[in-house]
Design an enzyme around this catalytic site. Structure first.
Site, PDB file in Angstrom:
ATOM      1  CB  SER A  41      -0.864   0.009   1.006  1.00 26.93           C
ATOM      2  OG  SER A  41      -0.353  -0.261   2.187  1.00 26.93           O
ATOM      3  CE  LYS A  46       4.952   4.737  13.110  1.00 25.83           C
ATOM      4  NZ  LYS A  46       5.726   4.390  11.910  1.00 25.83           N
ATOM      5  CG  ASP A  59       5.028   7.696  11.674  1.00 30.58           C
ATOM      6  OD1 ASP A  59       3.735   7.549  11.451  1.00 30.58           O
ATOM      7  OD2 ASP A  59       6.124   7.186  11.148  1.00 30.58           O
TER       8      ASP A  59
END
Lengths: 343, 564
Positions: free
Chosen positions: A10, A199, A252
């Site tokens: 994706s 993260k 993020d």
């Protein structure tokens, strides 16, 4: 001159579509069949692909037609990909990757399973892996709040492109120039890579908080304390704190920790709803890098004696049968020494 | 290498260029005048290309005048030219006039700049005199041969009765054959670690011992104040580097000189750490300036090539190790005090007289110090390994066309930011090579184990509290020490198998022997012996924590403390 995107997942498709606004793009996928069906359907990972994109499964063609390459494949398949590509690469190739994972060297894999300890030299970021496996030195990394779903809808977003080479930043910015995508440049590639990688740990934790309906206070607690842990870890690995306070870090984190469309968030959410990690991994379409990252981060934290209660608890919850409730209970009773100690 | 006889090594490695007149350094010395002219012109162009405007050029000159005047106001060195003050006074006078009557032209500024550069190059450029070389080459090996053949105390002769080669005090290991080979195919840049003033002699000897012609070498100008040294250095191809001069014109001139002589095929030697390691550790970060000149010379070879053939430059890291570093107490003190470099160079001119220097040398060569010289794998200027033909290879053994490094989209293109990254990459490869070619000697093993063990026993990693520990705490029971030494030795063997380090010839001795030998050879002539074995209890006693730290540091960074 064409540019190449390696990996038609994706995010790879998102990057290819962005690039296609400015030039012709080869979008590489390993399988001949997938390439053929992408060509006929003009769809990739559920997204329409731009007219300027040519799907291909021909690696030599890709390397010979493109000086600028964007590898966006999961970290588990990265080494295999770069090894297959290496014979066609030259020192003047530019590679800008968007993979948010780490690779463990063979020597380290053994020590990881036997003692669970991991040293810096056993862990490679994707840029280090490219350096090690190929002659390419002009390497960059893109990281930031870039949820694929939103970007495929054409919604505005921004990211950081980090490289030690100005040429990489300039060429990358030129190729990705778009009115819906802002690209900042920076030199701290290690910091940007680690911010993007680490993260994901917090995204999994945040998914668990949602799955358990623990509320927004608990999420804020997890993210804030967890950020401090990943910063300490990144420092031990030689990175700069600064990058964690920018788009690739906090930026993020805000996006992935609050978004049910994030894969890593989903892993945590489903675990909290009672599924086992095996069940989840088997039924996910694309890799959730965070699971492996937790394993690596916890091995590093133990070797370097870095106090990481949240990462350790997540590791136990995922790999060692610690119930999530018991984990949360442990963390709530843990005596953190200081609020902010990384600046 | 034939280990059974203790003959001088140079007999085993014939000189690759038998006639000194064919040596690159001889050619370069003969062309001294032309080279001075070439360097002057190129430096001038380089500075003008970045400072083409009248105002910019005046600023560069003014800054140089200011820095030179403050240098002259400090303590003068005997090598400083007598007319320094007058010269810079004149420059200043002219500059003031030019600033007052600015005319938009740069002809006058250019002339002043040219004079300054020419003055600098003439000072920097070295001579090479083959007769002096021949003499030094006979004298220095004499001292080294003493080490090669010297007998140890009777006790050790007994210990190694059947391993005669272990009696050698000096060990030359590593890629000597390939270095010889590449010196005939291209230009070699030798970059050694730096821990002692003796290093220049050691590496100079090693280069001659493996049959290579003399190398060009930038020596600190302060060394030229010692008459005895200056006599040799002036004639042995050393060029002068004045670390007090930090103005941009001087630095540019120095770099240009190095670039030009490397581009002319002059094999060169830099200590890339810039200065001796104060802590005793291997260099972890390097000075990039002179390394950059080797890259620039390589770039010029490629850009200037008429066809597919171009000259190649090879970098050879060398790790030097001693069981006794005569200046260790001084170095570690400086490390601990964290004294700035600037002050150091003025103060620590310890060998300011020929007498002191000779005494230093005699002490070193008569001391029973062991030392090792390890030649690392040669690499190209980007840190890639090279094969016996000098071809650069990637990690999978496939050849690399290094011209591509200077290209963008297939075309050669100049990019200084890119090149500065290449220098950083090269310096990382050199640092890595230092680490895997470090030689663990018994002295380092006992020092490392003793220091780490004291940290462990007293549960502290606070350096200063360990250093200040009273004498009664600085004892280690023998059995505990022995066990740790053995574990460290075992880990070292594992590391060596992975090619992460080299083992000295004696490092695999039985632990009891290693402890005996290591404690004895460790810093053998320091005023206070670093480690002793208590005659009655056999306890290990540390008499000097600072030098212990110094020698311990040589094995830092391998994770060995986990085995203590």
């Amino acid at each position: 001159m064409s540019v190449g995107v390696i990996g038609a997942g994706s995010f790879g498709t998102v990057v290819a579509n962005l690039l296609a606004e400015n030039q012709h793009v080869y979008l590489y996928t390993r399988s001949d069949d997938t390439a053929a069906s992408m060509t006929s359907s003009r769809m990739s990972a559920g997204q329409q692909i731009h007219d300027n994109i040519t799907p291909t499964s021909n690696l030599p063609l890709l390397a010979q037609s493109c000086h600028l390459l964007f590898p966006v494949v999961p970290s588990q398949g990265f080494k295999e990909m770069i090894r297959a590509l290496a014979p066609y690469l030259k020192p003047d190739n530019i590679m800008i990757h968007g993979t948010k994972g780490l690779s463990v060297k063979k020597k380290g894999e053994k020590s990881l399973s036997s003692q669970g300890l991991l040293q810096r030299e056993h862990v490679l970021t994707m840029s280090e892996l490219i350096r090690r496996e190929s002659v390419v030195v002009r390497i960059g990394c893109i990281a930031g709040p870039n949820l694929s779903k939103e970007m495929s809808q054409g919604l505005p977003a921004a990211a950081v492109l980090a490289s030690r080479f100005d040429e990489v930043i300039l060429e990358g910015q030129k190729a990705l120039k778009s009115h819906r995508f802002q690209l900042y440049g920076g030199h701290d590639i290690l910091g940007i890579e680690l911010a993007g990688v680490l993260k994901n740990i917090l995204a999994i934790g945040s998914g668990m908080v949602s799955g358990l309906d623990y509320g927004e206070n608990a999420r804020a607690l997890l993210i804030t304390k967890g950020l401090s842990e990943i910063i300490h870890l990144a420092k031990a690995l030689g990175a700069d704190v600064k990058s964690f306070l920018g788009l690739a870090g906090i930026g993020d984190i805000i996006a992935t920790c609050s978004s049910p469309t994030s894969r890593n968030f989903t892993v945590g959410y489903r675990m909290a709803k009672g599924e086992s990690i095996q069940q989840i991994m088997e039924t996910m379409e694309e890799t959730a890098e965070g699971v492996n990252t937790i394993r690596i981060a916890s091995g590093l934290a133990r070797y370097y004696n870095i106090n990481c209660p949240i990462i350790t608890t997540l590791h136990k919850g995922i790999f060692e049968d610690l119930s999530l409730e018991a984990g949360i209970n442990y963390l709530m009773n843990y005596r953190f020494s200081m609020d902010v100690d990384f600046l | 290498m034939d280990e059974s006889n203790g003959n001088a090594l140079e007999e085993l490695f014939p000189q690759i260029l038998p006639s000194i007149d064919d040596w690159p350094i001889s050619r370069i010395s003969k062309a001294r005048k032309e080279i001075i002219a070439e360097v002057t012109e190129k430096t001038l162009q380089s500075i003008l290309s970045q400072n083409g405007e009248e105002k910019q050029l005046q600023a560069v000159l003014a800054k140089a005048v200011y820095m030179e005047k403050s240098r002259i106001n400090g303590k003068a060195w005997s090598v400083d030219p007598k007319d320094d003050k007058e010269f810079w006074g004149n420059v200043q006078k002219k500059l003031v006039e030019l600033e007052a009557y600015s005319d938009g032209k740069i002809d006058d500024e250019k002339e002043i700049l040219r004079n300054i550069i020419e003055r600098y190059v003439s000072e920097i450029a070295g001579h090479f005199d083959k007769n002096t070389y021949r003499f030094a080459n006979r004298f220095v090996p004499f001292a080294f041969n003493r080490l090669l053949n010297s007998t140890r105390s009777r006790e050790f002769v007994r210990l190694f009765r059947n391993k005669k080669n272990l009696l050698k005090r000096i060990h030359l290991v590593g890629e000597t054959e390939q270095v010889r080979n590449l010196a005939q195919k291209g230009t070699v840049i030798v970059v050694p670690t730096h821990i002692s003033n003796i290093d220049s002699i050691t590496i100079g000897w090693a280069i001659s011992a493996i049959g290579l012609p003399a190398f060009l070498y930038g020596a600190g100008l302060n060394l030229f104040s010692v008459r005895f040294l200056a006599y040799f250095m002036k004639r042995l191809g050393a060029y002068k580097v004045d670390r007090r001069k930090k103005n941009s014109i001087y630095l540019e001139t120095l770099k240009m000189y190095s670039t030009v002589v490397i581009a002319k095929g002059g094999h060169s030697l830099f200590f890339p750490g810039g200065t001796r390691s104060r802590s005793g550790e291997l260099e972890k970060s390097l000075k990039l300036g002179l390394l950059g000149t080797a890259l620039e010379a390589q770039r010029q070879h490629i850009v200037g090539a008429a066809d597919d053939h171009f000259e190649k430059i090879f970098v050879v890291p060398v790790t030097l190790n001693y069981s006794f570093v005569i200046e260790a107490p001084l170095l570690i003190d400086e490390h601990l005090k964290n004294v700035g470099k600037e002050r150091y160079f003025v103060q620590a001119d310890r060998y300011s007289s020929s007498y002191k220097l000779v005494r230093f040398l005699v002490k070193f060569f008569t001391a029973s110090a062991d030392f090792t010289i390890a030649f690392g794998k040669p690499m190209d200027i980007f840190g890639n390994k090279v094969n016996e033909d000098g071809l650069s290879l990637d990690a999978h053994g496939a050849p690399i066309d290094i011209r591509d490094y200077f290209k963008s989209k297939g075309q050669l293109r100049e990019d200084q930011q890119r090149d500065s990254e290449y220098i950083r990459m090269l310096s990382e490869s050199i640092v890595q090579s230092f680490k895997v070619n470090n030689v663990a000697m018994p002295a380092h093993i006992v020092a490392f184990t003793a220091f780490s063990l004291l940290e462990k026993i007293h549960h502290t990693s606070d350096l200063y509290s360990i250093l200040r520990m009273p004498a009664e705490f600085r004892r280690i029971p023998y059995n505990q020490f022995r066990q740790s030494v053995q574990q460290v030795q075992e880990e070292l063997v594992r590391l060596e198998e992975k090619e992460d380090i080299r083992l000295g010839a004696l490092a695999t001795l039985d632990s009891d022997e290693l402890i005996k030998y290591g404690t004895k050879s460790l810093g053998i002539y320091h005023a206070k012996k670093t480690l002793l074995i208590d005659k009655k209890t056999k306890d290990i006693i540390c008499q000097d924590m600072k030098t212990l730290l110094f020698y311990h540091n040589r094995l830092k960074g391998y994770g060995l403390e986990k085995f203590v």
